[in-house]
Design an enzyme around this catalytic site. Structure first.
Site, short mmCIF file in Angstrom:
data_model
loop_
_atom_site.label_atom_id
_atom_site.label_comp_id
_atom_site.label_asym_id
_atom_site.label_seq_id
_atom_site.Cartn_x
_atom_site.Cartn_y
_atom_site.Cartn_z
N CYS A 50 43.17 112.09 -23.55
CA CYS A 50 43.85 111.62 -22.35
C CYS A 50 45.19 112.31 -22.14
O CYS A 50 45.78 112.24 -21.06
CB CYS A 50 44.05 110.11 -22.39
SG CYS A 50 44.91 109.52 -23.86
N ARG A 52 45.83 115.73 -23.42
CA ARG A 52 45.78 117.19 -23.53
C ARG A 52 44.35 117.71 -23.41
O ARG A 52 43.39 117.03 -23.79
CB ARG A 52 46.40 117.66 -24.85
CG ARG A 52 45.56 117.36 -26.09
CD ARG A 52 46.28 117.78 -27.37
NE ARG A 52 47.51 117.03 -27.54
CZ ARG A 52 48.74 117.58 -27.44
NH1 ARG A 52 48.87 118.87 -27.19
NH2 ARG A 52 49.80 116.83 -27.61
N SER A 109 52.63 114.76 -29.55
CA SER A 109 51.99 113.66 -28.84
C SER A 109 52.92 113.01 -27.83
O SER A 109 54.15 113.12 -27.93
CB SER A 109 51.52 112.59 -29.84
OG SER A 109 50.52 113.10 -30.68
N GLN A 120 41.17 112.87 -33.47
CA GLN A 120 40.69 113.64 -32.32
C GLN A 120 40.52 115.12 -32.67
O GLN A 120 39.58 115.77 -32.21
CB GLN A 120 41.66 113.46 -31.15
CG GLN A 120 41.63 112.04 -30.59
CD GLN A 120 42.82 111.71 -29.72
OE1 GLN A 120 43.87 112.36 -29.81
NE2 GLN A 120 42.69 110.68 -28.88
N GLY A 196 34.97 98.66 -22.47
CA GLY A 196 34.62 99.86 -23.22
C GLY A 196 34.42 99.50 -24.69
O GLY A 196 34.90 98.46 -25.16
N GLY A 198 34.28 102.32 -27.22
CA GLY A 198 34.46 103.55 -27.99
C GLY A 198 35.60 103.43 -28.99
O GLY A 198 36.07 102.32 -29.30
N SER A 201 38.73 101.84 -27.56
CA SER A 201 38.51 100.41 -27.37
C SER A 201 38.60 99.67 -28.70
O SER A 201 39.13 98.56 -28.78
CB SER A 201 37.15 100.16 -26.73
OG SER A 201 37.08 100.76 -25.45
#
Length: 452
Positions: A50, A52, A109, A120, A196, A198, A201
């Site tokens: 969300c 980059r 970040s 990630q 959600g 994932g 979430s």
């Protein structure tokens, strides 16, 4: 070959541009494959979150690599090239390596020190490995990034002080709900709906539970996943078809589906608020990219929408200067060690080729000597002793120059020492190239952190 990074992030682009550029799921896989098929790119992986979208590639031509990646990012985002390129940044060679280490360590970040980015990066490497776009160079670099990120969190306070986007969002939401600033009970008395199921979430559910939420409900298009997530905190499950009712019963809604379009529309929120008993505030925390919540919902009385734009920079003060400085020192240490290893690796093919030539010469001379001495009646054991002695002598003669050339390789102009070795011993360039190709084609490295 050199490492290239082309990307955009919360530091270089407005939220609207990031939303359009973000890719996930099958689209991300297709983008990754298309990048890897570019003529100037040998390896690639893509970090798309969300905050980059970054393409890491091993390229043999800088300009060709940049052009190919920019064209694909323009194609997949639908953003005109002139608009997109103004928001892109490019890092190359050493700069690309240093940038990835800073990203994995949480220094780059939106909320400095947040711990989601390490997972990630790991996921991006795994996807590239699964799709066959990861080779030895980027595998090694990925391993370095994961190790650096782990060190940063294990050896400094950045992980304890750095908060995730979810934590920052919940703090802002609690303020909108007029909750007392107590970390242990930010959401006391609140009903929380998480849309959600994932990874984000899961983090939202866990953070809401730690923040003292009275009731947590999970809504997802796959009921089984919603049930597992809700069960982890003793929560309940709602069907997406009953979203207005679920929103109506909530004080805080956290949405992070990655659906690629609006999940909570203004009309749904209006219907939900209209069915509530009494007047109480409703906060919609949108952690999705592209956004899940219709921003027009903020025009409804009593409704507050908190999105990525509101979260920008809100966690910068969470990490002290000492922790940031300590992490930067770790990044510098790991980068320096990486540079030494890379320079040493460049002379390895020369060293291997030298030892192989020496072994060939020794074998030929021993074969000639064995044939002559056998005629003189020398025993097999004696011949074996002679062979071992000759090999030991050659090994000892080669030991000092080969060790020294590896040491010198890490110094400025170190490649010149390897070149001198090739000239002095008349090494066949094809033999050196063959060793290099064999190393590239036999990586034997995984993207998991392993025993680092």
């Amino acid at each position: 070959m050199s490492v290239l990074v082309v990307g955009l992030s919360h530091k270089s682009a407005p939220l609207a541009t990031l939303e359009r550029a973000a890719v996930s799921g099958d689209t991300l896989v297709k983008l990754l494959r298309d990048i890897a098929h570019q003529p100037d790119i040998a390896e690639a992986f893509v970090i798309s979150t969300c905050n980059r979208v970054e393409v890491y590639a091993e390229v043999d031509r800088f300009h060709g690599g940049v052009t190919g990646i920019c064209e694909l990012l323009t194609q997949y985002s639908g953003i005109p090239a002139g608009d997109l390129t103004g928001n892109l940044y490019v890092h190359y060679a050493d700069g690309a390596v240093q940038h990835l280490l800073a990203v994995a360590s949480g220094l780059d970040s939106m909320v400095v020190g947040e711990n989601q980015i390490l997972g990630q990066v790991r996921s991006a490497l795994k996807m590239a490995d699964d799709q066959g776009t990861l080779g030895r160079s980027l595998r090694d670099l990925g391993r370095l990034a994961l190790r650096t990120g782990k060190r940063a969190r294990a050896e400094t306070g950045i992980d304890q002080l750095g908060v995730s986007l979810v934590s920052v969002g919940i703090e802002l939401a609690a303020a909108g709900l007029d909750r007392p600033p107590n970390q242990q009970s930010l959401l006391a008395g609140c009903n929380v709906l998480v849309v959600g199921a994932g990874a984000m979430s899961g983090l939202a559910v866990a953070t809401a539970a730690r923040s003292g939420a009275d009731r947590i409900v999970v809504a997802n298009r796959t009921p089984a996943r919603a049930e597992r997530l809700a069960a982890s905190v003793g929560g309940d499950v709602a069907d997406l078809t009953g979203l207005p009712e679920a929103i109506g019963a909530a004080d805080l809604v956290i949405s992070c589906t990655g659906a690629g379009g609006l999940v909570i529309k203004e009309s749904v929120v209006r219907a939900a608020v209209g069915g509530r008993e009494g007047v109480r505030p409703l906060v919609l925390l949108d952690l999705a990219m592209p956004r899940d919540v219709d921003p027009r919902a903020a025009s409804i009385p009593g409704v507050q929408v908190i999105g990525m734009e509101e979260l920008r920079g809100s966690g910068d003060s969470a990490v002290g200067e000492d922790e940031v400085a300590a992490v930067r020192e770790i990044v510098e240490q790991e980068f320096a060690a990486y540079g030494l290893a890379i320079r040493a690796d460049r002379v390895t093919p020369t060293v291997v080729a030298l030892r192989a030539k020496a072994a060939t010469v020794v074998d030929a001379e021993l074969a000639r000597l064995t044939g002559r001495l056998s005629e003189d009646g020398l025993s097999g054991r004696a011949l074996e002793e002679i062979a071992q002695t000759v090999r030991r002598v050659v090994d000892k003669l080669l030991h000092a120059p080969t060790v020294r050339v590896k040491e010198l390789a890490s110094s400025p102009g170190g490649e010149e020492y390897a070149a001198a070795l090739r000239v002095l011993f008349d090494l066949d360039p094809r033999a050196v190239e063959a060793v290099t190709r064999a190393e590239v084609e036999s990586p034997n490295i995984t993207t998991q952190e392993g025993n680092q």
